[in-house]
Design an enzyme around this catalytic site. Structure first.
Site, mmCIF file in Angstrom:
data_model
loop_
_atom_site.group_PDB
_atom_site.id
_atom_site.type_symbol
_atom_site.label_atom_id
_atom_site.label_comp_id
_atom_site.label_asym_id
_atom_site.label_seq_id
_atom_site.Cartn_x
_atom_site.Cartn_y
_atom_site.Cartn_z
ATOM 1 C CD GLU A 142 -34.689 47.062 -41.691
ATOM 2 O OE1 GLU A 142 -34.523 46.735 -40.511
ATOM 3 O OE2 GLU A 142 -34.182 46.410 -42.629
ATOM 4 C CG ASP B 189 -34.295 48.673 -47.820
ATOM 5 O OD1 ASP B 189 -35.312 48.428 -47.150
ATOM 6 O OD2 ASP B 189 -33.178 48.938 -47.304
HETATM 7 N N1 BES Z 1 -35.917 41.885 -40.747
HETATM 8 C C1 BES Z 1 -34.657 42.312 -40.264
HETATM 9 C C2 BES Z 1 -34.599 42.446 -38.766
HETATM 10 C C3 BES Z 1 -34.825 41.199 -37.963
HETATM 11 C C4 BES Z 1 -34.561 39.947 -38.465
HETATM 12 C C5 BES Z 1 -35.326 41.313 -36.700
HETATM 13 C C6 BES Z 1 -34.806 38.824 -37.707
HETATM 14 C C7 BES Z 1 -35.541 40.195 -35.941
HETATM 15 C C8 BES Z 1 -35.289 38.949 -36.450
HETATM 16 C C9 BES Z 1 -34.259 43.610 -40.887
HETATM 17 O O1 BES Z 1 -34.574 43.705 -42.242
HETATM 18 C C10 BES Z 1 -32.762 43.733 -40.801
HETATM 19 O O2 BES Z 1 -32.092 42.921 -41.367
HETATM 20 N N2 BES Z 1 -32.281 44.759 -40.140
HETATM 21 C C11 BES Z 1 -30.888 45.052 -40.145
HETATM 22 C C12 BES Z 1 -30.746 46.460 -39.651
HETATM 23 C C13 BES Z 1 -29.405 47.074 -39.857
HETATM 24 C C14 BES Z 1 -28.928 47.031 -41.272
HETATM 25 C C15 BES Z 1 -29.405 48.482 -39.350
HETATM 26 C C16 BES Z 1 -30.127 44.072 -39.268
HETATM 27 O O3 BES Z 1 -30.628 43.602 -38.235
HETATM 28 O O4 BES Z 1 -28.993 43.733 -39.637
HETATM 29 ZN ZN ZN Z 2 -32.980 42.522 -43.317
#
Ligand code: BES
Ligand code: ZN
Length: 459
Positions: free
Chosen positions: A156, A91
């Protein structure tokens, strides 16, 4: 040791792998928007078909939300070799504001060695790199040193609400030596990274309501509270002039950074001027007493992610809006707990809300912060694979983003999680013009092929 047959397979199929990523990116799999539900499902279906094509046992697993793609390299009822899970998500985030994209988000294009499109970096390119590596093993008849199960989810970006349940139900067949995730970043291609900490998250929506309809601001203005003003005043009180969150109890459970960690963070490549330029900001802002590197990875925050009220259309409309809304998230660090932080924020908002408006608070998704020791044998094996694939010393990172499911992998499957991110700082994740460097994609495939022998040796 890199295997030459696998290396040539990766080289010979370079263009096809790029085309494959383009196919994947063409699905507008935006999990947050109901209008894209069919696209999300179609994307999952495409992944299952692809996994089968390269020789995996694959199926679509429905959940009350978006489906999970499950694919394994082994045909035996249970794994016989060291068993690892590779996690990813198909997603993507919403694309607005659309007018800031230089090319349409779901029509991927390569420019100067970078593939542009929503989801190229976060996370389609990163999990496809692992699938391509497995394909190289299978198609060259090279024995994989580990049995692998791919778990690629579709929620996610909205908090992984149904995945913990899925892990719980399948915990027997998902028992493994570790989970490998490429969904984080690295400072540059010369600094391949193992991320050993992520921030947690706690989301909430708030609404402030005044009059039961929009009112003429000339006829009524001055005699009734304006909900947009009230909301702004409420929100402005949540942070002090030094950048600290002004909510009683907010920092109670925060574990201070050790001197050792502060030293390590200070060693990462960083230039304030470069950072400002990259972000297009006039000046930096952050909690006093901490460096930018610490502020964005190891300190908790409260951010406004969205703010809505009043007339947004063309021209002007003189009204006192009936309501104002905000979407907020807090990023959490060890040992903060999402529920406890949400409660502290909600209690404080209620306390400072003026009697002239009604306040509603809705708790959203949450995820605990993640921290693990990078000293164990699996982490060391991963560092070796990073260094041999990227041909540069690896660095250890704490990162500010969140992957809510990482703690659940630890808790439910009682296993280690290795975060080996392939994204670069200028990938524009969640922003317009997201891109993935083709060098990251290629190096990611090499990393994946070299990781399995390293992990098998220590499992
Ligand atoms: N890939 C990211 C998480 C991430 C980005 C970790 C950069 C470390 C460095 C992931 O897809 C993401 O965006 N997660 C969301 C989770 C939330 C919607 C619960 C986030 O961090 O905003
Ligand atoms: Zn993300």
């Amino acid at each position: 040791m890199p295997n030459t047959q696998i290396e040539s397979y990766l080289r010979d199929n370079q263009q096809r792998f790029i085309d494959l990523l383009c196919e994947h990116v063409r699905f507008p799999s935006i999990s947050a928007q109901a209008e894209h539900r069919k696209d999300v499902e179609a994307c999952a279906g495409w992944l299952v078909t692809h996994c089968k094509k390269i020789g995996l046992q694959a199926r679509l697993c429905p959940t009350p939300g978006h489906p999970v793609v499950l694919a394994r390299t082994f045909t035996t009822p249970a794994p016989r070799k060291p068993h690892y899970i590779v996690y990813g998500h198909y997603d993507v985030q919403p694309v607005d504001p659309l007018d800031l994209w230089s090319s349409p988000p779901f029509e991927p294009v390569v420019q100067k060695g970078r593939l542009f499109g929503r989801g190229t970096s976060d996370n389609k390119g990163q999990h496809l790199a692992h699938l391509n590596a497995v394909e190289a093993y299978l198609k060259t008849g090279t024995e994989l040193p580990c049995d692998l199960t791919f778990v690629i989810e579709g929620e996610e970006e909205i908090g992984s609400n149904h995945l913990a349940d899925f892990l719980q139900k399948n915990r027997q067949s998902l028992k493994c030596q570790g989970v490998v995730i490429s969904d984080t970043g690295m400072p540059s291609l010369k600094h391949p990274a193992l991320t050993y900490a992520l921030r947690g998250i706690a989301a909430l929506g708030i609404q402030v309501t005044g009059p039961d309809r929009d009112l003429h601001s000339g006829i009524y203005g001055g005699s009734v509270e304006n909900p947009a003003m009230a909301l702004c005043q409420l929100l402005a009180q949540l942070r002090d002039a030094d950048g600290r969150i002004a909510i009683p109890g907010f920092y109670d459970d925060v574990v201070p950074l050790s001197d050792y960690e502060r030293e390590q963070l200070a060693r990462l490549p960083y230039s304030e001027a470069g950072y400002k330029k990259h972000l297009g900001v006039k000046a930096l802002f952050g909690e006093a007493g901490f460096t930018a590197g610490e502020q964005r990875s190891a300190r908790p925050t409260l951010e406004i992610n969205g703010l809505t009220s009043g007339y947004q259309g063309e021209g002007s409309k003189t009204i006192i809006p009936s309501w104002a809304k905000a979407k907020l998230t807090c990023r959490l660090v060890p040992n903060q707990k999402p529920e406890k932080v949400l409660q502290a924020v909600a209690a404080h908002l209620k306390k400072i809300c003026p009697p002239t408006v009604r306040l509603e608070i809705k708790a959203g998704h949450g995820g605990a912060p993640f921290l693990f020791s990078p000293d164990g044998p699996k982490a060391k094996a991963a560092l070796r694979a990073l260094e041999s694939a990227f041909k540069h010393p690896a660095v250890l990172l704490r990162e500010g983003g969140s992957i809510p499911i990482v703690n659940e992998f630890q808790r439910i499957l009682k296993t280690d999680v290795l975060l080996l991110g392939l994204a670069l700082p200028d990938d524009n994740a969640h922003s317009p013009n997201e891109k993935f460097d083709l060098a990251c994609y290629t190096q990611g495939m090499r990393l994946s092929t070299q990781l399995w022998p390293e992990l098998a040796a220590v499992s």
